[in-house]
Design a protein around this motif. Structure first.
Motif, PDB file in Angstrom:
ATOM      1  N   GLY A  86       0.819  -1.204   0.000  1.00 56.71           N
ATOM      2  CA  GLY A  86       0.000   0.000   0.000  1.00 56.71           C
ATOM      3  C   GLY A  86       0.849   1.249   0.000  1.00 56.71           C
ATOM      4  O   GLY A  86       0.556   2.213  -0.720  1.00 56.71           O
ATOM      5  N   VAL A  87       1.906   1.228   0.785  1.00 58.22           N
ATOM      6  CA  VAL A  87       2.825   2.370   0.792  1.00 58.22           C
ATOM      7  C   VAL A  87       3.468   2.551  -0.579  1.00 58.22           C
ATOM      8  O   VAL A  87       3.580   3.667  -1.103  1.00 58.22           O
ATOM      9  N   PHE A  88       3.877   1.415  -1.166  1.00 56.94           N
ATOM     10  CA  PHE A  88       4.508   1.476  -2.497  1.00 56.94           C
ATOM     11  C   PHE A  88       3.515   2.009  -3.538  1.00 56.94           C
ATOM     12  O   PHE A  88       3.870   2.836  -4.387  1.00 56.94           O
ATOM     13  N   ALA A  89       2.251   1.546  -3.468  1.00 51.56           N
ATOM     14  CA  ALA A  89       1.253   1.990  -4.438  1.00 51.56           C
ATOM     15  C   ALA A  89       0.958   3.470  -4.299  1.00 51.56           C
ATOM     16  O   ALA A  89       0.812   4.191  -5.291  1.00 51.56           O
ATOM     17  N   LYS A  90       0.883   3.967  -3.038  1.00 52.45           N
ATOM     18  CA  LYS A  90       0.636   5.387  -2.832  1.00 52.45           C
ATOM     19  C   LYS A  90       1.780   6.221  -3.385  1.00 52.45           C
ATOM     20  O   LYS A  90       1.564   7.269  -4.010  1.00 52.45           O
ATOM     21  N   ALA A  91       3.004   5.748  -3.156  1.00 49.16           N
ATOM     22  CA  ALA A  91       4.156   6.473  -3.692  1.00 49.16           C
ATOM     23  C   ALA A  91       4.145   6.481  -5.213  1.00 49.16           C
ATOM     24  O   ALA A  91       4.441   7.497  -5.859  1.00 49.16           O
ATOM     25  N   PHE A  92       3.781   5.322  -5.803  1.00 48.46           N
ATOM     26  CA  PHE A  92       3.745   5.236  -7.263  1.00 48.46           C
ATOM     27  C   PHE A  92       2.665   6.149  -7.842  1.00 48.46           C
ATOM     28  O   PHE A  92       2.895   6.862  -8.821  1.00 48.46           O
ATOM     29  N   LEU A  93       1.467   6.134  -7.242  1.00 48.96           N
ATOM     30  CA  LEU A  93       0.384   6.973  -7.736  1.00 48.96           C
ATOM     31  C   LEU A  93       0.682   8.448  -7.533  1.00 48.96           C
ATOM     32  O   LEU A  93       0.341   9.288  -8.385  1.00 48.96           O
ATOM     33  N   SER A  94       1.327   8.774  -6.413  1.00 49.30           N
ATOM     34  CA  SER A  94       1.716  10.173  -6.201  1.00 49.30           C
ATOM     35  C   SER A  94       2.692  10.624  -7.266  1.00 49.30           C
ATOM     36  O   SER A  94       2.605  11.736  -7.796  1.00 49.30           O
ATOM     37  N   THR A  95       3.643   9.749  -7.602  1.00 48.40           N
ATOM     38  CA  THR A  95       4.594  10.070  -8.679  1.00 48.40           C
ATOM     39  C   THR A  95       3.884  10.176 -10.015  1.00 48.40           C
ATOM     40  O   THR A  95       4.218  11.027 -10.847  1.00 48.40           O
ATOM     41  N   LEU A  96       2.884   9.305 -10.244  1.00 46.96           N
ATOM     42  CA  LEU A  96       2.157   9.321 -11.514  1.00 46.96           C
ATOM     43  C   LEU A  96       1.345  10.603 -11.673  1.00 46.96           C
ATOM     44  O   LEU A  96       1.266  11.178 -12.765  1.00 46.96           O
ATOM     45  N   PHE A  97       0.780  11.097 -10.558  1.00 49.23           N
ATOM     46  CA  PHE A  97      -0.035  12.300 -10.628  1.00 49.23           C
ATOM     47  C   PHE A  97       0.791  13.580 -10.495  1.00 49.23           C
ATOM     48  O   PHE A  97       0.255  14.668 -10.705  1.00 49.23           O
TER      49      PHE A  97
END
Length: 523
Positions: A487-498
């Motif tokens: 979940g932490v990794f996904a949030k970081a990835f989505l934050s980078t994507l946005f």
């Protein structure tokens, strides 16, 4: 090499476009899902903030469901790709990319034939279309009545497979018929004769056609299938030549008067070339080799664009019989070109000429002590090149495998091509002292894989989709096992994507007037 590099770049372009399309489609559905869950108006300022807050409150179950859904979608795409490949022999994504994406990317659609190729006026176009073929008509195929049937008389077995004879029937219908045959009764009968499966029915139809008119194709069928000796076949081909030349001259005068006359002239040209070639082969089989060489040279000069018939391979075999090695080298210099399709005859004849210069004095023991000379190295490299093209040939030339009658069609780089080559060229290798010894030493000491051409390799996009499915499945498994960490990794990835989108929106807000921006958000 240039064509291979271009194909790789086009495939890479298609891969990048398809990957981005897949990722952005997935991102689009994620955004739709978020909008549906949040049920908020599409006001950009408020929405971005709300999305960020929502991402921070997502539970690990959401990421498990998301990655599982992505894996399921990728798996379904993989299953569809595999089914399409097994049924049609090509990748659906690759086909769509070639048909629709390549023109947008500035590529050239090679599948569309050019006008010059359709008219038969461009040799390069003909060579390109021919090089894509996998099954070729054997340039040295035997006569059914005078040669193949002898095997049937002795053994009671058929020397040709049904598949091979079916390919020949298709060839006959392609080269010996046209749409205007119904206008001439004899040609109409022969159009039906070439479709007959029963040999006796074909022969009877040919006799019926000759009762109506001097029909060249009827004489061809009788020469091929009814004549029991080469002498009889030659007589029938001479009668066919007389009738064929008359039809060719008449259609040549009318070829530019319409599409049907053009097709008729093309058919008459094919018939005339076939007759002259078979007459040259009759002369070669009857021992008149010099006459056969002259007939082949004249035919190649008269019809230089019809390289698809591979008449030069007949010429090479006849010249080797005459031991005219300088003339053989001259023919190789013309046809052993990178732009022309290779064959076992081309590659192994070139190797034979190189081996001839050193084979009589070649000794493996002496070569291992002093090393290979320049001429010996050239011969070894030529043999390597030939073996790399078709590794089946050496076992037949070295008589490690028994020879059988060659088929009427051969598979390039396959066992059938090796049989056809060795059947006619083994005597030429035996005539050159030490050539087979050099071939044996070079071939035995070289590791090579037996050709499986044409191997139906998996398309790139099936492998890519399989990798994508495996990757998303692994993400789903990791998310299920380690939900908090992923979940932490996904949030970081989505934050980078946005992040790029947030940056763009901040710039737009700073540039546009606040009143205009307020009106846009209300639309």
């Amino acid at each position: 090499m240039a064509e291979a590099g271009t194909g790789f770049l086009e495939q890479l372009k298609s891969c990048i476009v398809w990957s981005w399309t897949y990722l952005w489609t997935l991102w689009f559905f994620i955004m739709l899902f978020l909008v549906y869950i949040l049920r908020v108006p599409l006001k950009i300022n408020d929405n971005l903030t709300t999305v960020s807050m929502f991402l921070n409150t997502l539970t690990p179950k959401f990421y498990v469901a998301l990655t599982g859904t992505s894996s399921l979608i990728s798996g379904l795409i993989l299953i569809f790709e595999w089914w399409y490949f097994r049924k049609y022999g090509t990748s659906f994504i690759e086909q769509v990319s070639v048909s629709h994406l390549r023109p947008l990317l500035g590529g050239v659609d090679n599948s569309a034939p050019s006008a010059a190729s359709a008219a038969g006026g461009d040799a390069d176009s003909n060579r390109q279309s021919v090089s894509e073929c996998k099954v070729w008509r054997n340039p040295l195929n035997l006569f059914r009545g005078a040669e193949y049937n002898r095997y049937t008389w002795v053994t009671g077995r058929e020397p040709l497979t049904y598949y091979d004879m079916n390919l020949s029937a298709q060839d006959h219908q392609t080269f010996f018929t046209c749409d205007t045959d119904h206008l001439r009764p004899a040609d109409a009968i022969m159009q039906k004769a070439w479709r007959e499966r029963n040999p006796q029915a074909r022969i009877s139809a040919a006799h019926e056609a000759l009762e109506l008119n001097e029909c060249a194709t009827a004489y061809i069928l009788l020469a091929e299938e009814e004549a029991t000796t080469i002498v009889e076949a030659e007589k029938l081909f001479k009668q066919a030549l007389k009738a064929g030349e008359g039809c060719y001259r008449r259609s040549q005068q009318l070829q530019h008067h319409g599409a049907q006359y053009e097709a008729q002239h093309r058919r008459d040209t094919n018939v005339l070339v076939y007759i002259k070639r078979r007459l040259a082969m009759c002369a070669r089989k009857l021992g008149r080799t010099r006459e056969a060489v002259k007939m082949m040279r004249d035919l190649m000069k008269e019809f230089p664009l019809l390289s698809m018939f591979n008449i030069h391979e007949n010429l090479l075999e006849a010249l080797l019989e005459l031991q005219a090695y300088a003339d053989v080298q001259a023919v190789l210099a013309k046809y052993d070109d990178i732009s022309l399709p290779k064959s076992a005859t081309i590659c192994y004849t070139a190797a034979l000429l190189k081996a001839r210069a050193v084979s009589d004095k070649f000794s493996p023991e002496a070569a291992s002590r002093r090393g290979l000379s320049t001429a010996e190295m050239n011969a070894v490299e030529a043999i390597h090149r030939a073996v790399e093209f078709n590794p089946h040939v050496p076992k037949y030339l070295l008589e490690m495998k028994s020879l059988i009658l060659p088929p009427e069609h051969i598979l390039k780089r396959g066992d059938s091509e090796a049989i056809a080559y060795a059947f006619f060229h083994l005597q030429h290798w035996k005539r050159v002292e030490g050539a087979l010894n050099l071939l044996h030493c070079t071939w035995e000491g070289t590791f090579h894989e037996v050709s499986v051409y044409p191997k139906k390799e998996l398309p790139f996009f099936i492998l890519f989709t399989a990798g994508l499915c495996s990757f998303t499945a692994m993400l789903a498994l990791l998310t299920h096992q380690f939900p908090e960490l992923m979940g932490v990794f996904a949030k970081a990835f989505l934050s980078t994507l946005f992040a790029p989108l947030n940056f763009v929106m901040e710039k737009v807000e700073s540039i546009l007037p606040s009143s205009l921006w307020h009106q846009l958000t209300r639309i």
